[in-house]
Write a protein that holds these residues in place. Structure first.
Motif, mmCIF file in Angstrom:
data_model
loop_
_atom_site.group_PDB
_atom_site.id
_atom_site.type_symbol
_atom_site.label_atom_id
_atom_site.label_comp_id
_atom_site.label_asym_id
_atom_site.label_seq_id
_atom_site.Cartn_x
_atom_site.Cartn_y
_atom_site.Cartn_z
ATOM 1 N N LEU A 57 26.551 86.639 118.758
ATOM 2 C CA LEU A 57 27.050 87.256 120.194
ATOM 3 C C LEU A 57 27.735 88.306 120.098
ATOM 4 O O LEU A 57 27.806 89.295 120.627
ATOM 5 C CB LEU A 57 27.289 86.202 121.230
ATOM 6 C CG LEU A 57 26.394 85.452 121.690
ATOM 7 C CD1 LEU A 57 27.046 84.210 122.649
ATOM 8 C CD2 LEU A 57 25.275 85.847 122.179
ATOM 9 N N SER A 58 28.985 88.176 119.143
ATOM 10 C CA SER A 58 29.976 89.369 118.890
ATOM 11 C C SER A 58 29.511 90.328 117.841
ATOM 12 O O SER A 58 30.220 91.417 117.664
ATOM 13 C CB SER A 58 31.165 88.899 118.144
ATOM 14 O OG SER A 58 30.732 88.168 116.932
ATOM 15 N N ALA A 59 28.158 90.335 117.171
ATOM 16 C CA ALA A 59 27.962 91.233 116.078
ATOM 17 C C ALA A 59 27.667 92.633 116.861
ATOM 18 O O ALA A 59 28.046 93.590 116.341
ATOM 19 C CB ALA A 59 26.523 90.832 115.687
ATOM 20 N N PRO A 60 26.872 92.820 118.156
ATOM 21 C CA PRO A 60 26.834 94.117 118.409
ATOM 22 C C PRO A 60 28.229 94.953 118.743
ATOM 23 O O PRO A 60 28.329 96.101 118.478
ATOM 24 C CB PRO A 60 25.858 93.950 119.975
ATOM 25 C CG PRO A 60 25.259 92.649 119.937
ATOM 26 C CD PRO A 60 26.102 91.971 118.762
ATOM 27 N N ASP A 61 28.945 94.205 119.083
ATOM 28 C CA ASP A 61 30.599 94.842 119.489
ATOM 29 C C ASP A 61 31.127 94.911 118.148
ATOM 30 O O ASP A 61 32.001 96.037 118.207
ATOM 31 C CB ASP A 61 31.275 94.021 120.524
ATOM 32 C CG ASP A 61 30.616 93.927 121.770
ATOM 33 O OD1 ASP A 61 29.661 95.061 122.177
ATOM 34 O OD2 ASP A 61 30.909 92.861 122.566
ATOM 35 N N ALA A 62 31.056 94.295 117.233
ATOM 36 C CA ALA A 62 31.752 94.414 116.031
ATOM 37 C C ALA A 62 31.226 95.748 115.138
ATOM 38 O O ALA A 62 32.086 96.229 114.165
ATOM 39 C CB ALA A 62 31.797 92.867 115.068
ATOM 40 N N GLY A 63 29.985 95.848 115.136
ATOM 41 C CA GLY A 63 29.289 96.679 114.372
ATOM 42 C C GLY A 63 29.135 96.180 112.853
ATOM 43 O O GLY A 63 29.355 95.057 112.579
ATOM 44 N N ILE A 64 28.529 97.069 111.977
ATOM 45 C CA ILE A 64 27.953 96.734 110.749
ATOM 46 C C ILE A 64 29.082 96.070 109.731
ATOM 47 O O ILE A 64 29.126 95.086 109.141
ATOM 48 C CB ILE A 64 27.329 97.854 110.307
ATOM 49 C CG1 ILE A 64 26.072 98.134 110.871
ATOM 50 C CG2 ILE A 64 26.779 97.285 108.606
ATOM 51 C CD1 ILE A 64 24.836 97.020 110.841
ATOM 52 N N ILE A 71 25.611 87.520 108.700
ATOM 53 C CA ILE A 71 24.465 88.323 109.323
ATOM 54 C C ILE A 71 24.327 89.619 108.465
ATOM 55 O O ILE A 71 23.102 90.013 108.674
ATOM 56 C CB ILE A 71 25.067 88.751 110.760
ATOM 57 C CG1 ILE A 71 25.576 87.314 111.552
ATOM 58 C CG2 ILE A 71 24.180 89.559 111.424
ATOM 59 C CD1 ILE A 71 25.973 87.723 112.978
ATOM 60 N N ARG A 72 25.141 90.219 107.841
ATOM 61 C CA ARG A 72 25.005 91.503 106.972
ATOM 62 C C ARG A 72 23.888 90.998 105.947
ATOM 63 O O ARG A 72 23.083 91.813 105.704
ATOM 64 C CB ARG A 72 26.125 91.929 106.572
ATOM 65 C CG ARG A 72 26.898 92.788 107.461
ATOM 66 C CD ARG A 72 28.334 93.377 106.952
ATOM 67 N NE ARG A 72 29.168 92.288 106.603
ATOM 68 C CZ ARG A 72 30.248 92.588 105.926
ATOM 69 N NH1 ARG A 72 30.718 93.826 105.558
ATOM 70 N NH2 ARG A 72 31.134 91.818 105.546
ATOM 71 N N ALA A 73 24.168 89.853 105.268
ATOM 72 C CA ALA A 73 23.215 89.503 104.340
ATOM 73 C C ALA A 73 21.833 89.345 104.620
ATOM 74 O O ALA A 73 20.843 89.657 104.295
ATOM 75 C CB ALA A 73 23.733 88.116 103.694
ATOM 76 N N VAL A 74 21.715 88.609 106.188
ATOM 77 C CA VAL A 74 20.235 88.620 106.418
ATOM 78 C C VAL A 74 19.983 89.674 106.813
ATOM 79 O O VAL A 74 18.703 89.991 106.590
ATOM 80 C CB VAL A 74 20.373 87.568 107.789
ATOM 81 C CG1 VAL A 74 19.060 87.581 108.579
ATOM 82 C CG2 VAL A 74 20.745 86.191 107.383
ATOM 83 N N LEU A 75 20.396 90.887 107.278
ATOM 84 C CA LEU A 75 19.941 91.995 107.691
ATOM 85 C C LEU A 75 19.580 92.844 106.301
ATOM 86 O O LEU A 75 18.445 93.401 106.430
ATOM 87 C CB LEU A 75 20.792 92.944 108.425
ATOM 88 C CG LEU A 75 21.108 92.125 109.759
ATOM 89 C CD1 LEU A 75 22.500 93.202 110.745
ATOM 90 C CD2 LEU A 75 20.062 92.519 110.875
ATOM 91 N N MET A 76 20.375 92.639 105.506
ATOM 92 C CA MET A 76 20.108 93.711 104.240
ATOM 93 C C MET A 76 18.815 92.708 103.412
ATOM 94 O O MET A 76 17.969 93.537 102.887
ATOM 95 C CB MET A 76 21.293 93.148 103.222
ATOM 96 C CG MET A 76 20.954 93.994 101.934
ATOM 97 S SD MET A 76 22.476 93.763 100.735
ATOM 98 C CE MET A 76 23.880 94.269 101.803
ATOM 99 N N VAL A 77 18.645 91.505 103.664
ATOM 100 C CA VAL A 77 17.140 90.927 102.940
ATOM 101 C C VAL A 77 16.203 91.275 103.674
ATOM 102 O O VAL A 77 15.139 91.649 103.270
ATOM 103 C CB VAL A 77 17.660 89.503 102.923
ATOM 104 C CG1 VAL A 77 16.188 89.033 102.522
ATOM 105 C CG2 VAL A 77 18.552 89.131 101.927
#
Length: 254
Positions: A57-64, A71-77
């Motif tokens: 839930l906080s990922a959109p506000d936190a940024g990459i 979450i960054r690992a999942v997006l990278m894969v």
């Protein structure tokens, strides 16, 4: 007077021979009870799933940069997998188009006198060589001849535009292979002339494909050193002298 009634004794003996009922087994735990317990615990306060859901839930506000590492690992894969799938699909499309292009070329009469002039000195021996040595290949001789032409054109154009050493190596290999085919196929009487004309033609075209190539070592102009000058004044301050002994070195007072 003793009673002869033995009914009570017989009943007692019969009761002693009755089977003893076995104890009831403990009730079985419901299926997936451990999984349900873990699920309930994970969704409690500070649980694993609760924290992960908060990260999502906080990922959109936190940024990459500031989002959770998992979450960054999942997006990278996911991004790498998508890029691999797109590259594979693009490669299959390119190979299919290349196959259609090579099979749609007109049937070149390999080994026949289809060229004229000075170009025929190089072209006809190449056609003859390809016709003689492509009989057992899964592709036709016309396809091999078309690939030979495309390789030369690509090496010439990309060598002129990109100045890439890999492209220049491909151009050099193409010229060496062409010279070998001309030397092998041309009759002995005219072989030196044909090889000489091939070398001259390749050298002339190399002035474009090898543009900018030099054997001299490049000298980089000297650049002024980036020195930062910090003017500083150092003042030497002598250490204070020890106080003189008032009693002339005597440790005791009078």
């Amino acid at each position: 007077m003793q009673s002869n009634d033995q009914t009570h004794g017989q009943n007692r003996q019969e009761l002693t021979h009755l089977p003893v009922p076995s104890p009831k087994p403990p009730p079985k735990e419901p299926r997936f009870a451990a999984l349900r317990a873990w699920w309930d615990t994970a969704w409690k306060e500070d649980g694993v799933l609760q924290n992960m859901w908060g990260d999502v839930l906080s990922a959109p506000d936190a940024g990459i940069r500031h989002m959770a590492p998992w979450i960054r690992a999942v997006l990278m894969v996911a991004g790498v997998s998508l890029a691999v799938l797109m590259a594979q699909a693009a490669g299959e499309v390119a190979l299919e188009m290349l196959h259609q292009l090579l099979t749609a070329v007109p049937k070149v009469q390999v080994g026949a006198d289809t060229s004229h002039g000075v170009f025929a000195v190089v072209d006809q021996p190449v056609r003859t060589y390809i016709a003689q040595h492509s009989a057992g290949l899964p592709v036709e001789g016309s396809t091999v001849y078309t690939l030979w032409l495309l390789t030369g054109i690509v090496g010439l154009v990309l060598g002129y535009l990109s100045r890439n050493n890999g492209v220049r190596a491909m151009w050099a290999a193409h010229g060496a292979a062409t010279l070998w085919m001309v030397w092998t196929t041309t009759p002995d009487t005219s072989r030196p002339v044909a090889a000489g004309l091939t070398v001259l033609a390749w050298t002339f075209l190399s002035t474009f494909a090898m543009r900018g190539l030099t054997l001299r070592r490049r000298m980089v102009a000297e650049r002024p050193a980036n020195v930062s000058v910090r003017p500083e004044i150092h003042v030497h301050v002598p250490a204070p002298a020890a106080p003189a002994d008032q009693h002339n070195g005597c440790p005791f007072k009078d």
